[in-house]
Design a protein around this motif. Structure first.
Motif, PDB file in Angstrom:
ATOM      1  N   UNK A  68       0.817  -1.212   0.000  1.00  0.00           N
ATOM      2  CA  UNK A  68       0.000   0.000   0.000  1.00  0.00           C
ATOM      3  C   UNK A  68       0.855   1.269   0.000  1.00  0.00           C
ATOM      4  N   UNK A  69       0.335   2.292  -0.659  1.00  0.00           N
ATOM      5  CA  UNK A  69       0.993   3.607  -0.653  1.00  0.00           C
ATOM      6  C   UNK A  69       0.300   4.547   0.324  1.00  0.00           C
ATOM      7  N   UNK A  70      -0.734   4.037   0.990  1.00  0.00           N
ATOM      8  CA  UNK A  70      -1.494   4.872   1.920  1.00  0.00           C
ATOM      9  C   UNK A  70      -1.749   4.100   3.205  1.00  0.00           C
ATOM     10  N   UNK A  71      -1.800   4.751   4.360  1.00  0.00           N
ATOM     11  CA  UNK A  71      -2.020   4.039   5.621  1.00  0.00           C
ATOM     12  C   UNK A  71      -3.350   3.294   5.633  1.00  0.00           C
ATOM     13  N   UNK A  72      -3.348   2.113   6.229  1.00  0.00           N
ATOM     14  CA  UNK A  72      -4.569   1.313   6.402  1.00  0.00           C
ATOM     15  C   UNK A  72      -4.867   1.272   7.892  1.00  0.00           C
ATOM     16  N   UNK A  73      -6.060   1.766   8.262  1.00  0.00           N
ATOM     17  CA  UNK A  73      -6.372   1.965   9.683  1.00  0.00           C
ATOM     18  C   UNK A  73      -7.313   0.910  10.241  1.00  0.00           C
ATOM     19  N   UNK A  74      -7.467  -0.201   9.570  1.00  0.00           N
ATOM     20  CA  UNK A  74      -8.275  -1.295  10.106  1.00  0.00           C
ATOM     21  C   UNK A  74      -7.509  -2.606   9.906  1.00  0.00           C
ATOM     22  N   UNK A  75      -7.927  -3.619  10.626  1.00  0.00           N
ATOM     23  CA  UNK A  75      -7.185  -4.876  10.650  1.00  0.00           C
ATOM     24  C   UNK A  75      -7.502  -5.748   9.435  1.00  0.00           C
ATOM     25  N   UNK A  76      -6.452  -6.277   8.824  1.00  0.00           N
ATOM     26  CA  UNK A  76      -6.620  -7.266   7.759  1.00  0.00           C
ATOM     27  C   UNK A  76      -5.732  -8.472   8.088  1.00  0.00           C
ATOM     28  N   UNK A  77      -6.056  -9.665   7.588  1.00  0.00           N
ATOM     29  CA  UNK A  77      -5.384 -10.891   8.053  1.00  0.00           C
ATOM     30  C   UNK A  77      -4.087 -11.247   7.346  1.00  0.00           C
ATOM     31  N   UNK A  78      -3.485 -10.329   6.595  1.00  0.00           N
ATOM     32  CA  UNK A  78      -2.211 -10.610   5.930  1.00  0.00           C
ATOM     33  C   UNK A  78      -1.241  -9.469   6.204  1.00  0.00           C
TER      34      UNK A  78
END
Length: 628
Positions: free
Chosen positions: A446-456
């Protein structure tokens, strides 16, 4: 000083008082016998600078007031072996076997009792263990009154001598002769363009030395009606054996008869001597052997869900090894493996597979397979898996906040730079990420922050990759995310407090707990017990790797049960049970899962650390210690 007094002396301490009961228990005699002999023993010891001091309600203690005099005690008691007294049963058994080999005749048991400072009861227990050891070599421990000896075929006696050679054949003269024989062996192999494993070369040199010494002392191999001599004549090993026999006659004037020559040929064949090039002698793999290899690999597929049935190199390596194994088992030729500890540590997956097929081989040949042989099978599996493995290509999902074109541009860069590592590249934006199916995705880039949980795992990067970014990504794509290989372990399937009385009880209680948290079919526990009937699954010192026979569940999972008290699992006393059930579907991470699980189980410290802190988080931490 008689034998009873020697037993008492051997159990006395110079630091602490010991009661007559304690001394009697250690010496395997009664308290009354101890008391009857203590005074006489003390009087005798005074001549050697010591005495037995007694104290009311405390017991007896050895007091040495002249150490120099006391040091001379052993030389005056008829104990010529006082410099070495075995400290446990295994060491005593080795000592007795070596004495019997060296004597090559009957030995009075009183001589052994006097040299070891043990009771007759202890000696009989050790002799029962020795009888079992000798069964490996098709030899017998025979008694004649108060005397014992080893009896059996000459070839089997030589195998026994070779096994224990390091304990008595270690003089400079022996080493000099072995060096000369090694030159004969290696020169002959070179002329025939043949090769042999290094450990087999050492074993063969020692066997040839033993053969020479036994023949010179009048002990020769007799013709064996069960040996197909005509078949041996066609083997390459017979031609090499003939050349070695000729060279030994010229060097040492030792004449080897035909049975001796056949014995050497069998030894060479059993140690897998093979032609390097241009050979005309074949190792013939019978239909029975080939079918058995297929049966073994099918068993691995059914029980471990690892389909290696079409690995041609593995099939041929197993078949060739089984041909030589048959010879070793038929003629009791031991193949030593000095790498057992290293193999278990470094090649844990191969060892896990080899352990799973051990019972099949034992049933086929009606014998118990030694750990040396199991580890050679482990090497074959590990070599084939490593040679044929291709690094599983990764699937990645690119998340970009600046639009579709930017995402496609970044995807193009990834295909150009990492094409050898990647199977599939997909793109999406952050809003679409919430609804993605991650079952077939290894990484999110990703080029942008991810603010929720993902399983990988998430890899944050820039739109244009720097040199540092490229190297970081290559490392990531070459490795495997731990959560993929530990996804089989779920917290609700971790049971740290199971009270079981035996193996079947442990399995049924663990399966009942699994059923409360995981969908399993009726008869799941019976399927696990059925697998145990093919051979115990104890694996490592205190761990068992249980699984049902066949594919019985729709989902792959691993449950962990920690037992309150150890239970007998077949060969080991088990505290930790890992129960694995495989689904009938392709799973690219299954091999790595077995790798990490088996390394955990074979490690001497990790299972104990889990027992000390029996929590799900601790299990994951211990699995994470190995990021191979």
């Amino acid at each position: 000083m008689n034998r009873t007094q020697k037993l008492i002396l051997f159990t006395l301490s110079t630091d602490d008082y010991r009661s007559a009961k304690e001394i009697g228990e250690k010496a395997l005699i009664s308290e009354r016998t101890v008391r009857n002999h203590i005074f006489e023993l003390s009087e005798y010891l005074k001549n050697y600078g010591a005495e037995v001091e007694s104290k009311h309600r405390s017991g007896y203690k050895l007091v040495i007031f002249d150490a120099e005099k006391f040091a001379n005690l052993s030389s005056n008691t008829g104990n010529t072996d006082a410099q070495y007294i075995p400290e446990n049963s295994d060491a005593r058994c080795d000592y007795i076997i070596v004495r019997l080999i060296e004597k090559d005749d009957y030995i009075e048991t009183d001589v052994i009792l006097d040299s070891l400072y043990i009771s007759d009861f202890t000696l009989q227990a050790d002799l029962n263990k020795i009888r079992k050891i000798l069964q490996w070599y098709d030899l017998r421990l025979v008694t004649r009154g108060s005397k014992i000896a080893i009896e059996g075929k000459e070839m089997n006696k030589r195998s026994l001598i070779v096994t224990y050679a390091n304990q008595f054949l270690n003089t400079p003269e022996v080493e000099s002769k072995k060096k000369e024989i090694s030159e004969i062996l290696l020169d002959t192999m070179q002329r025939y363009h043949t090769s042999m494993a290094e450990v087999s070369v050492e074993h063969t040199i020692l066997y040839l030395y033993v053969t020479m010494m036994r023949v010179l002392s009048g002990h020769t191999v007799e013709p064996d009606p069960n040996v197909d001599y005509e078949e041996i004549n066609s083997h390459l090993s017979y031609a090499i054996g003939s050349e070695i026999a000729k060279a030994m006659y010229e060097k040492y004037h030792v004449m080897l008869n035909k049975p001796e020559l056949k014995a050497i040929s069998l030894l060479l064949f059993g140690n897998r001597i093979t032609e390097e090039y241009g050979g005309s002698n074949n190792v013939v793999i019978s239909r029975d052997i080939y079918d058995f290899v297929q049966e073994i690999l099918l068993f691995v597929n059914v029980t471990m869900k690892m389909d290696i049935t079409r690995n041609l190199d593995l099939i041929m390596n197993l078949a060739t090894h089984l041909v030589s194994l048959q010879v070793r088992l038929n003629y009791h030729i031991p193949l030593r493996n000095p790498m057992i500890v290293d193999i278990k540590k470094k090649y844990s997956l191969g060892y896990a597979i080899a352990s799973s097929i051990k019972s099949k081989i034992e049933q086929k040949y009606n014998t118990e397979l030694k750990e040396d042989e199991v580890c050679y099978f482990a090497l074959i599996f590990e070599m084939s898996l490593r040679t044929n493995e291709h690094k599983r290509k990764k699937s990645i999902l690119i998340v970009c906040a600046t639009g579709k074109i930017s995402s496609e541009l970044l995807a193009y860069q990834y295909r150009d730079l990492f094409g050898n590592y990647l199977k599939k590249i997909d793109v999406c934006n952050v809003s679409e990420l919430m609804n993605k199916d991650f079952s077939q995705i290894d990484y999110v880039v990703t080029t942008t922050p991810i603010h929720f949980t993902i399983p990988v795992p998430i890899i944050e990067t820039n739109m244009m990759l720097s040199d540092e970014d490229e190297e970081q990504l290559r490392k990531a794509f070459r490795s495997s995310p731990l959560n993929k290989t530990t996804r089989y372990y779920r917290e609700e399937l971790f049971f740290p407090d199971i009270d079981a009385v035996d193996k079947e009880d442990a399995i049924r209680k663990l399966c009942a707990l699994i059923e409360e948290n995981q969908s399993v079919p009726e008869g799941f526990a019976d399927a696990v017990i059925k697998r145990e009937s093919y051979g115990s699954t104890d694996f490592g010192d205190i761990t068992a790797l249980a699984h049902p026979f066949g594919v019985v569940t729709e989902q792959t999972f691993a449950a962990v049960g920690i037992l309150k008290n150890p239970v007998n699992w077949g060969k080991k006393m088990i505290r930790i049970v890992i129960l694995i059930s495989m689904a009938d579907q392709v799973d690219d991470y299954l091999e790595e899962f077995y790798q990490k699980t088996s390394r955990f189980m074979l490690d001497r410290s990790k299972p104990k650390k889990l027992l000390a802190n029996p929590t799900y988080d601790k299990l994951l931490e211990l699995l994470k210690d190995d990021q191979s």
